[in-house]
Design a protein around this motif. Sequence first.
Motif, PDB file in Angstrom:
ATOM      1  N   THR A 186       0.809  -1.215   0.000  1.00 30.60           N
ATOM      2  CA  THR A 186       0.000   0.000   0.000  1.00 30.60           C
ATOM      3  C   THR A 186       0.841   1.263   0.000  1.00 30.60           C
ATOM      4  O   THR A 186       0.386   2.305  -0.437  1.00 30.60           O
ATOM      5  N   SER A 187       2.068   1.186   0.487  1.00 30.40           N
ATOM      6  CA  SER A 187       2.909   2.385   0.505  1.00 30.40           C
ATOM      7  C   SER A 187       3.316   2.814  -0.901  1.00 30.40           C
ATOM      8  O   SER A 187       3.629   3.965  -1.131  1.00 30.40           O
ATOM      9  N   VAL A 188       3.298   1.879  -1.826  1.00 29.35           N
ATOM     10  CA  VAL A 188       3.668   2.165  -3.204  1.00 29.35           C
ATOM     11  C   VAL A 188       2.482   2.752  -3.969  1.00 29.35           C
ATOM     12  O   VAL A 188       2.657   3.570  -4.849  1.00 29.35           O
ATOM     13  N   MET A 189       1.270   2.357  -3.600  1.00 22.95           N
ATOM     14  CA  MET A 189       0.075   2.743  -4.333  1.00 22.95           C
ATOM     15  C   MET A 189      -0.838   3.623  -3.485  1.00 22.95           C
ATOM     16  O   MET A 189      -0.851   3.543  -2.268  1.00 22.95           O
ATOM     17  N   LYS A 190      -1.594   4.460  -4.192  1.00 24.38           N
ATOM     18  CA  LYS A 190      -2.660   5.247  -3.583  1.00 24.38           C
ATOM     19  C   LYS A 190      -3.913   4.981  -4.409  1.00 24.38           C
ATOM     20  O   LYS A 190      -3.835   4.418  -5.506  1.00 24.38           O
ATOM     21  N   TYR A 191      -5.023   5.434  -3.903  1.00 26.25           N
ATOM     22  CA  TYR A 191      -6.300   5.189  -4.573  1.00 26.25           C
ATOM     23  C   TYR A 191      -7.060   6.494  -4.721  1.00 26.25           C
ATOM     24  O   TYR A 191      -7.122   7.299  -3.785  1.00 26.25           O
ATOM     25  N   ALA A 192      -7.633   6.669  -5.890  1.00 29.04           N
ATOM     26  CA  ALA A 192      -8.506   7.811  -6.143  1.00 29.04           C
ATOM     27  C   ALA A 192      -9.933   7.284  -6.169  1.00 29.04           C
ATOM     28  O   ALA A 192     -10.197   6.222  -6.739  1.00 29.04           O
ATOM     29  N   ILE A 193     -10.807   8.021  -5.548  1.00 31.87           N
ATOM     30  CA  ILE A 193     -12.224   7.693  -5.605  1.00 31.87           C
ATOM     31  C   ILE A 193     -12.851   8.719  -6.538  1.00 31.87           C
ATOM     32  O   ILE A 193     -12.768   9.926  -6.297  1.00 31.87           O
ATOM     33  N   LEU A 194     -13.407   8.218  -7.626  1.00 33.88           N
ATOM     34  CA  LEU A 194     -14.011   9.077  -8.632  1.00 33.88           C
ATOM     35  C   LEU A 194     -15.520   8.885  -8.624  1.00 33.88           C
ATOM     36  O   LEU A 194     -16.006   7.776  -8.381  1.00 33.88           O
ATOM     37  N   LYS A 195     -16.241   9.964  -8.904  1.00 35.19           N
ATOM     38  CA  LYS A 195     -17.696   9.907  -8.914  1.00 35.19           C
ATOM     39  C   LYS A 195     -18.234  10.520 -10.194  1.00 35.19           C
ATOM     40  O   LYS A 195     -17.827  11.604 -10.596  1.00 35.19           O
ATOM     41  N   LEU A 196     -19.141   9.791 -10.822  1.00 35.40           N
ATOM     42  CA  LEU A 196     -19.871  10.278 -11.998  1.00 35.40           C
ATOM     43  C   LEU A 196     -21.339   9.992 -11.747  1.00 35.40           C
ATOM     44  O   LEU A 196     -21.739   8.821 -11.686  1.00 35.40           O
ATOM     45  N   LYS A 197     -22.103  11.043 -11.549  1.00 37.91           N
ATOM     46  CA  LYS A 197     -23.510  10.928 -11.155  1.00 37.91           C
ATOM     47  C   LYS A 197     -23.581  10.101  -9.881  1.00 37.91           C
ATOM     48  O   LYS A 197     -23.006  10.483  -8.889  1.00 37.91           O
ATOM     49  N   ASN A 207     -19.617  14.340 -29.214  1.00 40.24           N
ATOM     50  CA  ASN A 207     -19.215  13.084 -28.567  1.00 40.24           C
ATOM     51  C   ASN A 207     -18.238  13.295 -27.413  1.00 40.24           C
ATOM     52  O   ASN A 207     -17.367  12.477 -27.177  1.00 40.24           O
ATOM     53  N   VAL A 208     -18.413  14.371 -26.659  1.00 37.74           N
ATOM     54  CA  VAL A 208     -17.551  14.629 -25.508  1.00 37.74           C
ATOM     55  C   VAL A 208     -17.931  13.635 -24.401  1.00 37.74           C
ATOM     56  O   VAL A 208     -19.101  13.538 -24.029  1.00 37.74           O
ATOM     57  N   PRO A 209     -16.955  12.900 -23.883  1.00 39.08           N
ATOM     58  CA  PRO A 209     -17.269  11.905 -22.850  1.00 39.08           C
ATOM     59  C   PRO A 209     -17.635  12.568 -21.520  1.00 39.08           C
ATOM     60  O   PRO A 209     -17.198  13.681 -21.232  1.00 39.08           O
ATOM     61  N   GLU A 210     -18.452  11.869 -20.749  1.00 41.94           N
ATOM     62  CA  GLU A 210     -18.721  12.334 -19.393  1.00 41.94           C
ATOM     63  C   GLU A 210     -17.499  11.987 -18.562  1.00 41.94           C
ATOM     64  O   GLU A 210     -16.901  10.935 -18.720  1.00 41.94           O
ATOM     65  N   LEU A 211     -17.131  12.883 -17.699  1.00 39.37           N
ATOM     66  CA  LEU A 211     -15.896  12.739 -16.941  1.00 39.37           C
ATOM     67  C   LEU A 211     -16.195  12.722 -15.448  1.00 39.37           C
ATOM     68  O   LEU A 211     -16.817  13.655 -14.932  1.00 39.37           O
ATOM     69  N   PRO A 212     -15.761  11.676 -14.749  1.00 44.20           N
ATOM     70  CA  PRO A 212     -15.986  11.657 -13.307  1.00 44.20           C
ATOM     71  C   PRO A 212     -15.104  12.686 -12.611  1.00 44.20           C
ATOM     72  O   PRO A 212     -14.120  13.155 -13.175  1.00 44.20           O
ATOM     73  N   VAL A 213     -15.458  13.005 -11.385  1.00 51.84           N
ATOM     74  CA  VAL A 213     -14.708  13.937 -10.562  1.00 51.84           C
ATOM     75  C   VAL A 213     -13.965  13.136  -9.501  1.00 51.84           C
ATOM     76  O   VAL A 213     -14.530  12.216  -8.909  1.00 51.84           O
ATOM     77  N   VAL A 214     -12.693  13.474  -9.280  1.00 48.05           N
ATOM     78  CA  VAL A 214     -11.957  12.869  -8.171  1.00 48.05           C
ATOM     79  C   VAL A 214     -12.509  13.500  -6.904  1.00 48.05           C
ATOM     80  O   VAL A 214     -12.400  14.706  -6.705  1.00 48.05           O
TER      81      VAL A 214
END
Length: 121
Positions: free
Chosen positions: A3-14, A48-55
């Motif tokens: 886990t010290s090498v990796m981090k996690y992003a939580i993204l939300k779309l709707k 055709n612009v994609p929907e983009l989640p927010v971090v």
Amino acid sequence: MPTSVMKYAILKLKDQLEFVEMPATHMYQLTALNGRLHKEIEKLTARNVPELPVVIAECDNLEPVGTAYPVTGGLDYINKLEASFASIQESAYPLVSLLTEIRALQAQLEQWYEEYEEDRQ
């Protein structure tokens, strides 16, 4: 992976969540890229612009319960993002600058994963 090498992003779309595992050294770049894309996506005129989640959050450890929200690898996420922006048919906005930023992070992640795998062998 430790886990010290990796981090996690939580993204939300709707009402959907997505978890993205990133090298800890590159998480700030994903967050900054996401912010920049959100700032610029409003200027795109293509259909055709994609929907983009927010971090919405970053964390050092993540233990999903169940399989409803799988964890996406950082390179897989960036590859998908690059493909979705590369497919935009834009004529009024210099889309190349956004693609350049996405591809720069993509190249850095490819190199990071390659070096990480070499170190593990």
